[in-house]
Design an enzyme around this catalytic site. Structure first.
Site, mmCIF file in Angstrom:
data_model
loop_
_atom_site.group_PDB
_atom_site.id
_atom_site.type_symbol
_atom_site.label_atom_id
_atom_site.label_comp_id
_atom_site.label_asym_id
_atom_site.label_seq_id
_atom_site.Cartn_x
_atom_site.Cartn_y
_atom_site.Cartn_z
ATOM 1 N N MET A 38 -2.437 7.873 4.415
ATOM 2 C CA MET A 38 -2.648 8.909 5.420
ATOM 3 C C MET A 38 -1.481 8.927 6.411
ATOM 4 O O MET A 38 -1.587 9.507 7.502
ATOM 5 C CB MET A 38 -3.975 8.703 6.153
ATOM 6 C CG MET A 38 -5.181 8.792 5.204
ATOM 7 S SD MET A 38 -6.715 9.227 6.015
ATOM 8 C CE MET A 38 -6.917 7.860 7.142
ATOM 9 N N ALA A 40 1.589 7.639 9.129
ATOM 10 C CA ALA A 40 1.766 6.692 10.237
ATOM 11 C C ALA A 40 2.034 5.310 9.624
ATOM 12 O O ALA A 40 1.347 4.329 9.901
ATOM 13 C CB ALA A 40 0.563 6.676 11.185
ATOM 14 N N HIS A 42 3.152 1.759 8.159
ATOM 15 C CA HIS A 42 3.503 0.449 8.715
ATOM 16 C C HIS A 42 3.800 -0.503 7.555
ATOM 17 O O HIS A 42 3.775 -0.085 6.382
ATOM 18 C CB HIS A 42 2.370 -0.065 9.612
ATOM 19 C CG HIS A 42 1.003 -0.047 8.969
ATOM 20 N ND1 HIS A 42 0.695 -0.790 7.855
ATOM 21 C CD2 HIS A 42 -0.120 0.655 9.281
ATOM 22 C CE1 HIS A 42 -0.560 -0.577 7.525
ATOM 23 N NE2 HIS A 42 -1.083 0.309 8.358
ATOM 24 N N HIS A 45 1.480 -0.498 4.427
ATOM 25 C CA HIS A 45 1.755 0.561 3.458
ATOM 26 C C HIS A 45 3.019 0.231 2.646
ATOM 27 O O HIS A 45 3.052 0.406 1.428
ATOM 28 C CB HIS A 45 2.012 1.888 4.175
ATOM 29 C CG HIS A 45 0.862 2.418 4.974
ATOM 30 N ND1 HIS A 45 0.909 2.530 6.343
ATOM 31 C CD2 HIS A 45 -0.356 2.886 4.609
ATOM 32 C CE1 HIS A 45 -0.223 3.058 6.789
ATOM 33 N NE2 HIS A 45 -1.021 3.265 5.753
ATOM 34 N N GLY A 155 -4.808 -1.186 -0.705
ATOM 35 C CA GLY A 155 -4.770 -2.424 0.058
ATOM 36 C C GLY A 155 -6.123 -3.117 0.088
ATOM 37 O O GLY A 155 -7.156 -2.466 0.245
ATOM 38 N N GLN A 161 -13.210 0.314 -0.086
ATOM 39 C CA GLN A 161 -12.542 1.506 -0.619
ATOM 40 C C GLN A 161 -11.914 1.195 -1.976
ATOM 41 O O GLN A 161 -12.030 1.986 -2.924
ATOM 42 C CB GLN A 161 -11.461 1.973 0.358
ATOM 43 C CG GLN A 161 -10.529 3.024 -0.206
ATOM 44 C CD GLN A 161 -9.573 3.555 0.841
ATOM 45 O OE1 GLN A 161 -9.917 4.436 1.610
ATOM 46 N NE2 GLN A 161 -8.362 3.024 0.874
ATOM 47 N N VAL A 184 -1.603 -7.156 4.886
ATOM 48 C CA VAL A 184 -0.480 -7.585 5.723
ATOM 49 C C VAL A 184 -0.985 -7.702 7.160
ATOM 50 O O VAL A 184 -1.672 -6.808 7.656
ATOM 51 C CB VAL A 184 0.688 -6.582 5.632
ATOM 52 C CG1 VAL A 184 1.820 -6.986 6.574
ATOM 53 C CG2 VAL A 184 1.188 -6.487 4.192
ATOM 54 N N SER A 193 -2.869 -1.770 10.919
ATOM 55 C CA SER A 193 -3.638 -0.555 10.706
ATOM 56 C C SER A 193 -3.010 0.546 11.537
ATOM 57 O O SER A 193 -2.557 0.290 12.666
ATOM 58 C CB SER A 193 -5.094 -0.766 11.153
ATOM 59 O OG SER A 193 -5.751 0.486 11.320
ATOM 60 N N SER A 194 -2.998 1.758 11.015
ATOM 61 C CA SER A 194 -2.470 2.881 11.811
ATOM 62 C C SER A 194 -3.271 3.020 13.088
ATOM 63 O O SER A 194 -2.746 3.444 14.123
ATOM 64 C CB SER A 194 -2.540 4.185 11.007
ATOM 65 O OG SER A 194 -1.862 4.035 9.776
HETATM 66 P P1 AMP Z 1 -4.354 4.484 5.075
HETATM 67 O O1 AMP Z 1 -3.083 5.205 5.376
HETATM 68 O O2 AMP Z 1 -4.931 3.747 6.237
HETATM 69 O O3 AMP Z 1 -5.349 5.346 4.330
HETATM 70 O O4 AMP Z 1 -3.966 3.342 4.053
HETATM 71 C C1 AMP Z 1 -3.306 3.641 2.844
HETATM 72 C C2 AMP Z 1 -3.330 2.418 1.964
HETATM 73 O O5 AMP Z 1 -2.676 1.348 2.622
HETATM 74 C C3 AMP Z 1 -4.764 1.964 1.652
HETATM 75 O O6 AMP Z 1 -4.833 1.563 0.289
HETATM 76 C C4 AMP Z 1 -4.928 0.802 2.584
HETATM 77 O O7 AMP Z 1 -5.862 -0.171 2.107
HETATM 78 C C5 AMP Z 1 -3.522 0.223 2.609
HETATM 79 N N1 AMP Z 1 -3.336 -0.588 3.818
HETATM 80 C C6 AMP Z 1 -3.638 -0.235 5.090
HETATM 81 N N2 AMP Z 1 -3.398 -1.268 5.936
HETATM 82 C C7 AMP Z 1 -2.955 -2.294 5.169
HETATM 83 C C8 AMP Z 1 -2.551 -3.638 5.446
HETATM 84 N N3 AMP Z 1 -2.563 -4.137 6.671
HETATM 85 N N4 AMP Z 1 -2.159 -4.403 4.405
HETATM 86 C C9 AMP Z 1 -2.159 -3.908 3.137
HETATM 87 N N5 AMP Z 1 -2.514 -2.659 2.817
HETATM 88 C C10 AMP Z 1 -2.917 -1.856 3.812
#
Ligand code: AMP
Length: 288
Positions: A38, A40, A42, A45, A155, A161, A184, A193-194
Site C-alpha cells: 500500500m 509509504a 519502509h 517492504h 510479510g 493476512q 523487519v 509499519s507505515s
Molecule cells: P502494507 O503496505 O502495509 O500493506 O504491507 C505490504 C507488505 O509488506 C505486506 O505483505 C506486509 O506484511 C509487509 N510488511 C509490512 N511491514 C513489514 C515489516 N515490518 N517486515 C516485513 N514485512 C512487512
C-alpha cells in the site's frame, strides 16, 4: 539510446498494461515476482523486494491503498501516501515495474464481486475489522490475475493476512508460490509499519510494548511454559502495564487456524488513536 536499466522501473496504471509487459517477459522465459504493497514504503517492504529480486528474473511492485479493506471508520483517507518517495526507493532497489492503479481503474464503479475466504478471515483481525480480509482477498486475487506472477511476497508482520492469502491461492487454484518473509524491526523491537508515522514521540515509546509483550512470552516459552493461559498472561502483563495501550486482543494460537491454542503469539493494540499489530512464533527466540 538509454540502457534498459535507466528506463526502470516502468510505471503501469492499468491491469491490461501490466499483463502485456509480464506476458513479454514470460515469453522470453523469465520468472516474475510480485510484491503487493500500500506504499509509504519502509525497510520491511524493501526486504520483500530484495527477496523477490533474488528469486526472480523480474520484479513487479504494486502500490495501491485499497479502499475495500478499510472499514468506514478507519484511516483510508489519511493513510500515509508518498508516491514520489516510493518510486525513488523502488528505482534504487532495481525493480522492473511499479503497478500503481488509480482506485477507479482498479474497481469499476459498479463492481460487486468479492472474494470471501471464510473461517480464517473471520477471527482475530477479521473479527475486529469486519470486511477487512474480504477486501484484502479481493484485491490480491485481482493483482494475481493482472500480474500472473510465479511468486508473490508477503510479510510475517501480517501473519493472518499471509495465511488468508495462502488459503485464497490454494482454494482458487492460483498458480503462484506464496513466500512469507520475516518481520523487519526497529532496534528496540518495534515492527516497522507505515502506520508508525502516526505516532507522537511519547506514543512511539509506548508502542514498543507490543514487541516487549511478545519477547516476554517468548522468554516464558523458552523457560518451558506451554500453558496457553500463562503465555497469554505474559502478553497481557506487559501490554496492560502501558498506560497508552488499549488491547484489542493478545492470544497464543495455532498458525494453521488462528483459533486453536498454539505457539503463535498475536497482539493488536491501539496506542492513542493508532492501531498496531505484531506477532511472533514463540518456538523461535525473539530477534531483538
Ligand atoms: P502494507 O503496505 O502495509 O500493506 O504491507 C505490504 C507488505 O509488506 C505486506 O505483505 C506486509 O506484511 C509487509 N510488511 C509490512 N511491514 C513489514 C515489516 N515490518 N517486515 C516485513 N514485512 C512487512
Amino acid at each position: 539510446m538509454p540502457s534498459e536499466a535507466a528506463l526502470r522501473p516502468v510505471s503501469l496504471a492499468t491491469p491490461a498494461l501490466v499483463r502485456d509487459i509480464v506476458r513479454a517477459w514470460r515469453e522470453a522465459g523469465q520468472s516474475v515476482g510480485l510484491v503487493p504493497t500500500m506504499g509509504a514504503l519502509h525497510a520491511g517492504h524493501l526486504s520483500l523486494v530484495a527477496r523477490a529480486s533474488e528469486q526472480n528474473d523480474r520484479v513487479v511492485v504494486s502500490i495501491f491503498v485499497n479502499p475495500l479493506q478499510f472499514g468506514p471508520n478507519e484511516d483510508f483517507t489519511r493513510y500515509p501516501r508518498d508516491p514520489a518517495g516510493d518510486v525513488a526507493k523502488l528505482a534504487a532497489a532495481g525493480v522492473d515495474a511499479i503497478y500503481m492503479p488509480a482506485v477507479e481503474r482498479m474497481y469499476a464503479p459498479d463492481s460487486t464481486t468479492r472474494v470471501e475466504v471464510g473461517g480464517l478471515g473471520e477471527v482475530l483481525e477479521g473479527a475486529h475489522r469486519p470486511g477487512h480480509f474480504q477486501g484484502v482477498a479481493t484485491v490480491v486475487a485481482k493483482l494475481f490475475n493482472a500480474v500472473q506472477p510465479d511468486r508473490a511476497y508477503f510479510g510475517q508482520k501480517d501473519a493472518q493476512q499471509a495465511a488468508v492469502i495462502r488459503r485464497l491461492a490454494r482454494d482458487l487454484d492460483f498458480p503462484v508460490e506464496i513466500v512469507v518473509c520475516p518481520t523487519v524491526r526497529e532496534p528496540d523491537g518495534l515492527a516497522l509499519s507505515s502506520r508508525n508515522a502516526y505516532l507522537s514521540g511519547v506514543e512511539r515509546n509506548a508502542a514498543v510494548a507490543l514487541s516487549r509483550a511478545l519477547k516476554s512470552a517468548a522468554a516464558a516459552w523458552s523457560a518451558g511454559e506451554r500453558d496457553p493461559a500463562q503465555l497469554k498472561a505474559a502478553l497481557h502483563q506487559v501490554l496492560d502495564a502501558e498506560p497508552l495501550a488499549r488491547v484489542d486482543y493478545a492470544e497464543v494460537v495455532d498458525p494453521a487456524d488462528f483459533v486453536t491454542p498454539g505457539p503463535l503469539a498475536v497482539v493488536a493494540a491501539r496506542i492513542g488513536a493508532t492501531r498496531l499489530i505484531d506477532n511472533h512464533d514463540l518456538r523461535n527466540p525473539f530477534p531483538v
